[in-house]
Design an enzyme around this catalytic site. Structure first.
Site, PDB file in Angstrom:
ATOM      1  N   HIS A 102      33.028 -43.140  15.499  1.00 38.63           N
ATOM      2  CA  HIS A 102      33.485 -44.156  16.427  1.00 38.63           C
ATOM      3  C   HIS A 102      33.300 -46.014  16.366  1.00 38.63           C
ATOM      4  O   HIS A 102      32.587 -45.814  15.030  1.00 38.63           O
ATOM      5  CB  HIS A 102      32.473 -43.876  17.708  1.00 38.63           C
ATOM      6  CG  HIS A 102      31.419 -44.232  17.125  1.00 38.63           C
ATOM      7  ND1 HIS A 102      30.213 -43.784  16.206  1.00 38.63           N
ATOM      8  CD2 HIS A 102      29.995 -45.288  17.539  1.00 38.63           C
ATOM      9  CE1 HIS A 102      28.980 -43.729  15.925  1.00 38.63           C
ATOM     10  NE2 HIS A 102      28.804 -45.206  16.942  1.00 38.63           N
ATOM     11  N   ASP A 104      31.018 -49.337  17.847  1.00 32.34           N
ATOM     12  CA  ASP A 104      30.116 -48.869  18.799  1.00 32.34           C
ATOM     13  C   ASP A 104      31.026 -50.028  20.069  1.00 32.34           C
ATOM     14  O   ASP A 104      31.082 -51.228  19.955  1.00 32.34           O
ATOM     15  CB  ASP A 104      28.991 -49.686  18.833  1.00 32.34           C
ATOM     16  CG  ASP A 104      27.960 -49.602  17.965  1.00 32.34           C
ATOM     17  OD1 ASP A 104      28.562 -47.752  17.478  1.00 32.34           O
ATOM     18  OD2 ASP A 104      27.208 -49.850  16.606  1.00 32.34           O
ATOM     19  N   HIS A 258      32.325 -45.918  12.342  1.00 32.93           N
ATOM     20  CA  HIS A 258      31.315 -45.136  11.080  1.00 32.93           C
ATOM     21  C   HIS A 258      30.801 -43.909  11.432  1.00 32.93           C
ATOM     22  O   HIS A 258      31.257 -43.506  12.827  1.00 32.93           O
ATOM     23  CB  HIS A 258      30.366 -46.879  10.745  1.00 32.93           C
ATOM     24  CG  HIS A 258      29.688 -46.630  12.858  1.00 32.93           C
ATOM     25  ND1 HIS A 258      30.180 -47.458  13.239  1.00 32.93           N
ATOM     26  CD2 HIS A 258      28.418 -46.590  13.099  1.00 32.93           C
ATOM     27  CE1 HIS A 258      29.304 -48.085  14.668  1.00 32.93           C
ATOM     28  NE2 HIS A 258      28.143 -47.385  14.421  1.00 32.93           N
ATOM     29  N   ARG A 273      18.762 -50.331  15.980  1.00 30.00           N
ATOM     30  CA  ARG A 273      19.360 -50.509  15.764  1.00 30.00           C
ATOM     31  C   ARG A 273      20.144 -52.338  16.677  1.00 30.00           C
ATOM     32  O   ARG A 273      19.467 -52.236  17.925  1.00 30.00           O
ATOM     33  CB  ARG A 273      20.964 -49.578  15.843  1.00 30.00           C
ATOM     34  CG  ARG A 273      22.385 -50.249  15.581  1.00 30.00           C
ATOM     35  CD  ARG A 273      23.507 -49.876  16.957  1.00 30.00           C
ATOM     36  NE  ARG A 273      23.741 -49.526  17.839  1.00 30.00           N
ATOM     37  CZ  ARG A 273      24.798 -48.576  18.857  1.00 30.00           C
ATOM     38  NH1 ARG A 273      25.371 -48.029  17.727  1.00 30.00           N
ATOM     39  NH2 ARG A 273      25.017 -49.533  19.714  1.00 30.00           N
TER      40      ARG A 273
HETATM   41  C1  SIN Z   1      24.755 -45.242  15.181  1.00 28.33           C
HETATM   42  O1  SIN Z   1      26.124 -44.493  15.049  1.00 28.33           O
HETATM   43  O2  SIN Z   1      25.210 -46.470  15.364  1.00 28.33           O
HETATM   44  C2  SIN Z   1      24.476 -45.099  14.020  1.00 28.33           C
HETATM   45  C3  SIN Z   1      24.653 -44.904  12.648  1.00 28.33           C
HETATM   46  C4  SIN Z   1      23.573 -44.276  11.809  1.00 28.33           C
HETATM   47  O3  SIN Z   1      22.512 -43.573  12.675  1.00 28.33           O
HETATM   48  O4  SIN Z   1      24.110 -44.174  10.598  1.00 28.33           O
END
Ligand code: SIN
Length: 282
Positions: A102, A104, A258, A273
């Site tokens: 995905h 964000d 990612h 995050r």
């Molecule tokens: C996310 O999808 O923003 C998290 C990615 C992660 O925890 O590696």
């Protein structure tokens, strides 16, 4: 204040990703360094740093040097820090957050330009994050398919992911994802965008949030979306980052996807995050 003539940049794969060494992100970085970091982010899509000893305040200050903060509606925030989303998996929990390819906030009219992810506690082994280059994925399509995609738009939504009974239902029951009533975002974006900073043509659909092509049904859209998803995650378009406590990844959400690996059963993984404001895409 420290002065860097140039950054020491070490590419992680030919497709995308670079580690930047010899920089302390809690310093008050001067404008020349910030310009170099932005340029590196544009060139590599995701930049990594190791051994960064950042308080939540310093994490927020760093993020604000890149762009205003775009507070996520759905992730449980870190206690006392509403601008920082918690990405947590406890040893007894089965699902992880972000375990699907995905990018964000693509369901927003002005999708997030980036994210700044800081590792607080990581498994001994496992819990890596994979990234994929959507500029390269686009470039490696045939001219025929590029023509078919040009001019198409696709609808992205938060409803099926973060709404009641959505794909994050288990995470909602555990309190790691919240506010299902706020999952009302639907946005149409070009399937191929011109990246706002680099102007590179970039594929902008993703398995996490894209529902269908504009004017097409979901059933009609699925075969072509599935093809694009399989194509875009070819290993040669990706890189993989192994976290340590204090590692940071800053990625461009318009240029990359990612995927958080969920391969560390019985261990805790805790990440902080911050998401960065973006702009409408064309
Ligand atoms: C996310 O999808 O923003 C998290 C990615 C992660 O925890 O590696």
């Amino acid at each position: 204040m420290k002065n860097f003539e140039t950054l020491d940049v070490r590419p992680l794969s030919p497709a995308l990703g670079a580690e930047i060494v010899g920089i302390d992100l809690k310093e008050n970085l001067n404008d020349a360094v910030m310009a170099s970091l932005r340029e590196a982010l544009g060139s590599y899509g995701v930049i990594f740093f190791r051994d960064q000893d950042l308080t939540p305040e310093a994490h927020i200050a760093l993020a604000k040097r890149f762009a205003p903060i775009d507070i996520n509606r759905f992730f449980k925030p870190v206690d006392g820090y509403p601008m920082i989303a918690e990405v947590r998996k406890e040893p007894d929990q089965k699902r992880n957050i972000g375990g699907v390819w995905h990018t964000d906030h693509s369901y927003d009219e002005a999708p997030a330009m980036g994210s700044v992810l800081l590792a607080r506690e990581v498994p001994d082994v496992g819990g890596d994050t994979l990234f994929a280059s959507m500029g390269l994925a686009y470039e490696m399509l045939s001219e025929g398919l590029k023509q078919t995609l040009s001019g198409l738009k696709a609808w992205h939504s938060s409803r099926h992911a973060f709404g009641h009974g959505g794909t994050t239902a288990e995470l909602q029951r555990e309190g790691r994802i919240q506010n299902p009533d706020l999952a009302t975002q639907d946005a149409a974006h070009p399937v191929v965008i011109s990246h706002p900073q680099t102007h590179r043509k970039t594929l902008y659909v993703n398995p996490g949030f894209t529902r269908r092509f504009d004017g097409w049904t979901e059933a009609e859209s699925k075969p072509l979306l599935d093809f694009l998803y399989a194509h875009a995650t070819r290993p040669e378009f990706t890189c993989r980052f192994r976290w340590q406590e204090g590692s940071i990844a800053i990625w461009d959400n318009r240029a990359t996807w990612h995927f958080a690996m969920n391969d560390y059963a019985g261990q805790r993984r805790l990440m902080h995050r911050i998401t960065l404001e973006g702009e409408p895409l064309h």
